[in-house]
Design an enzyme around this catalytic site. Structure first.
Site, PDB file in Angstrom:
ATOM      1  N   GLU A  72      -2.061  -7.888 -10.036  1.00 32.82           N
ATOM      2  CA  GLU A  72      -3.185  -8.523 -10.199  1.00 32.82           C
ATOM      3  C   GLU A  72      -3.963  -8.073  -8.185  1.00 32.82           C
ATOM      4  O   GLU A  72      -3.288  -7.788  -7.392  1.00 32.82           O
ATOM      5  CB  GLU A  72      -3.290  -9.798  -8.997  1.00 32.82           C
ATOM      6  CG  GLU A  72      -2.664 -11.140 -10.260  1.00 32.82           C
ATOM      7  CD  GLU A  72      -3.600 -12.249  -9.954  1.00 32.82           C
ATOM      8  OE1 GLU A  72      -3.611 -12.670  -8.318  1.00 32.82           O
ATOM      9  OE2 GLU A  72      -2.371 -13.142 -10.522  1.00 32.82           O
ATOM     10  N   GLU A 127       3.309 -15.327  -8.061  1.00 30.33           N
ATOM     11  CA  GLU A 127       2.771 -16.466  -6.691  1.00 30.33           C
ATOM     12  C   GLU A 127       3.452 -17.745  -5.667  1.00 30.33           C
ATOM     13  O   GLU A 127       3.556 -18.600  -5.652  1.00 30.33           O
ATOM     14  CB  GLU A 127       1.363 -16.665  -6.969  1.00 30.33           C
ATOM     15  CG  GLU A 127       0.728 -14.740  -7.113  1.00 30.33           C
ATOM     16  CD  GLU A 127      -0.606 -15.169  -6.480  1.00 30.33           C
ATOM     17  OE1 GLU A 127      -1.323 -16.068  -6.094  1.00 30.33           O
ATOM     18  OE2 GLU A 127      -1.466 -14.540  -6.397  1.00 30.33           O
TER      19      GLU A 127
HETATM   20  O1  AHR Z   1      -6.851 -13.912 -10.662  1.00 27.46           O
HETATM   21  C1  AHR Z   1      -7.508 -14.871 -10.109  1.00 27.46           C
HETATM   22  C2  AHR Z   1      -5.764 -15.991  -9.400  1.00 27.46           C
HETATM   23  O2  AHR Z   1      -5.401 -14.594  -7.918  1.00 27.46           O
HETATM   24  C3  AHR Z   1      -4.256 -16.028 -10.161  1.00 27.46           C
HETATM   25  O3  AHR Z   1      -5.181 -16.892 -10.905  1.00 27.46           O
HETATM   26  C4  AHR Z   1      -3.514 -16.223  -8.716  1.00 27.46           C
HETATM   27  O4  AHR Z   1      -2.537 -15.400  -9.599  1.00 27.46           O
HETATM   28  C5  AHR Z   1      -4.145 -15.401  -7.696  1.00 27.46           C
HETATM   29  O5  AHR Z   1      -3.841 -16.636  -6.449  1.00 27.46           O
END
Ligand code: AHR
Length: 505
Positions: A293, A174
């Site tokens: 994610e 990110e």
């Molecule tokens: O999964 C929780 C967080 O969400 C992670 O650390 C990040 O990559 C995302 O914003």
């Protein structure tokens, strides 16, 4: 008009073989994911290395093929050298992402041992936030070179003779997010990821690299971020990452259950951008997607802010411990269906995360490990969703929600496992009030009969599971049938359905 859903499943309508890695997950050094999650030497179920066997069993039951590690936001200030070597000599570090203290009791070596026990692979992320190309190369050398160089010899000195052989590497996390340590502009990330990717592939040309995509679709630079960064690093990367979390913040469940359409649109947009860059580069290779994610995440937001702002620097504080409801499980099922429908280009995906932190598996520090509601659709998809994804020719009655029009009452996809002679149809009835007659034409699978129809449903959309019992658990439907190549069932309102057909050959 009467509500209905009709699906044609034909063995010739192949989308693509499914890469099993779409059923991956994620463990970050965050909250209680590692400490009191997968690792707790003083727990009664701990094995000789301190790993909780009760957790390992629940993980193994899902058959998770790959686990992203060690973050997440954590990785953007991760000093990997602190996480290897004799445990008693490892320093404590400030984790700035979650304002916690990282004791480094579990590091690369311990995690890779846990992965062996969990029968899964590591997807490793490098720090391109506060560090850069040299450190990424050193870590790769430590992990994948046999011996005879500075960092491979260091690994051997640490007692690990054989290289870890980690195949998949994420180039940061990110990096567009202002919350990220060392966040970057698209140009900055494009340049550093190009240089890191080039160097890493010189060290080990067999690795696969994931370029960091937008943190979500609401980022101001989405999707220009993907266009700019992939233009820089196209030559050396294999995937771009997508991240997406949804929440039912205003209590509108109809609207919430339509959000998988947003995920679909996100995938289509990123694919178009990948194809645009390929054309611009006159390239031959496709950049595929790593949806590394995804989940529901919103229940825990307030608690999390209180801990990180007012009670910082704890070791393994309870963070992001969302307790999932039945309707969350339905959306997770719809998201899994969406991923399977894109099996031709989505080659990896990680349910974020796996234990204690926005997770299907929870632990009590002094007690048991238990399954959240979302555990079940994930389990079913991973167990029965291996094989070839079949194009769903679906007609369904539709409805409108606050933000979406023409939402199909039922969404569905089928997977054919030729080796096991099994066809599995995943279907969600997202109509909250009405049962729907579901008809599925499976005549191309001559001789296949119904093995079982698993249903996850509840009359209470807000029902949750807990350490003392499961209000949301799968049951078997009794009135579904296959006759003359037509499967029929009445799908309960608000239900996740797994229809398993088996050949008789
Ligand atoms: O999964 C929780 C967080 O969400 C992670 O650390 C990040 O990559 C995302 O914003």
């Amino acid at each position: 008009m009467a509500k209905f859903a009709k699906l044609i499943v034909d063995q010739d309508f192949v989308i693509s073989p499914i890469d099993k890695r779409i059923y991956g997950s994620f463990i970050e050094h965050l909250g209680r994911a590692v400490y009191t999650g997968i690792y707790q030497p003083d727990h009664p179920s701990a094995d000789e290395q301190g790993f909780r066997k009760d957790v390992l069993k629940l993980v193994r039951d899902i058959n998770v093929p790959i686990v992203r590690y060690p973050g997440g936001n954590f990785v953007s200030n991760f000093f990997w050298e602190d996480s290897v070597g004799p445990v008693e000599q490892r320093p404590r570090r400030l984790d700035l992402a979650w304002r916690s203290t990282e004791p480094n009791w579990v590091g690369l070596h311990e995690f890779s041992q846990w992965c062996k026990k969990a029968d899964t692979q590591v997807m490793m992320a490098v720090n391109l936030g506060t560090r850069g190309v040299a450190d990424a190369c050193n870590l790769l050398e430590y992990c994948n070179m046999p011996a005879g160089t500075k960092y491979s010899d260091l690994r051997v000195k640490h007692g690990v003779r054989d290289p870890y052989g980690i195949k998949v590497w994420c180039l940061g996390n990110e990096m567009d997010g202002p919350w990220q340590m060392g966040s970057k502009t698209p140009e900055e990330y494009g340049r550093v990821s190009y240089e890191a990717a080039k160097a890493m592939k010189l060290i080990d040309p067999t690795i696969e690299l994931v370029s960091s995509g937008s943190s979500n679709t609401q980022m101001p630079t989405f999707p220009q971020w993907e266009a700019t960064t992939l233009t820089h690093n196209y030559e050396f990367v294999d995937y771009v990452s997508l991240h997406q979390y949804f929440g039912n913040r205003d209590g509108d469940s109809n609207n919430f259950l339509a959000l998988s359409m947003e995920m679909d649109y996100f995938i289509q947009t990123v694919l178009s951008t990948c194809n645009f860059v390929k054309a611009k580069k006159r390239g031959k290779k496709d950049i595929n997607l790593s949806f590394d994610e995804w989940n529901v995440w919103f229940h825990s937001n307030a608690d999390e802010e209180d801990i990180t702002e007012n009670h910082p620097w704890q070791i393994a504080p309870p963070l992001l411990e969302d307790v999932y409801t039945f309707e969350d499980a339905l959306l997770v099922g719809l998201m899994l269906i969406t991923l399977i429908k894109h099996a031709d280009r989505v080659k990896m995906a990680c349910l974020a995360q796996l234990v204690n932190v926005i997770a299907p598996i929870m632990t009590e520090k002094d007690g048991t490990a238990w399954r959240q509601t979302i555990y079940y659709p994930y389990l079913h998809a991973s167990k029965y969703g291996r094989g070839v994804a079949l194009q769903p020719v679906l007609s369904s009655s539709k409805h409108d929600t606050k933000d979406y029009t023409d939402v199909t009452d039922v969404d569905s996809v089928a997977v054919w496992n030729e080796e096991n002679q099994e066809v599995t149809i995943f279907a969600v009835n997202r109509d909250l009030n009405d049962a729907i007659d579901f008809q599925c034409d499976v005549r191309s699978f001559a001789g296949y009969g119904l093995l079982e129809h698993i249903v996850l449903t509840s009359d209470d959309l807000k029902a949750t599971n807990g350490p003392d019992g499961e209000k949301v658990a799968p049951v078997l439907a009794t009135d579904s049938k296959v006759e003359d190549g037509i499967f029929t069932a009445r799908l309960h309102p608000a239900s996740w359905n797994v229809i398993r057909l088996k050949g008789r050959g």
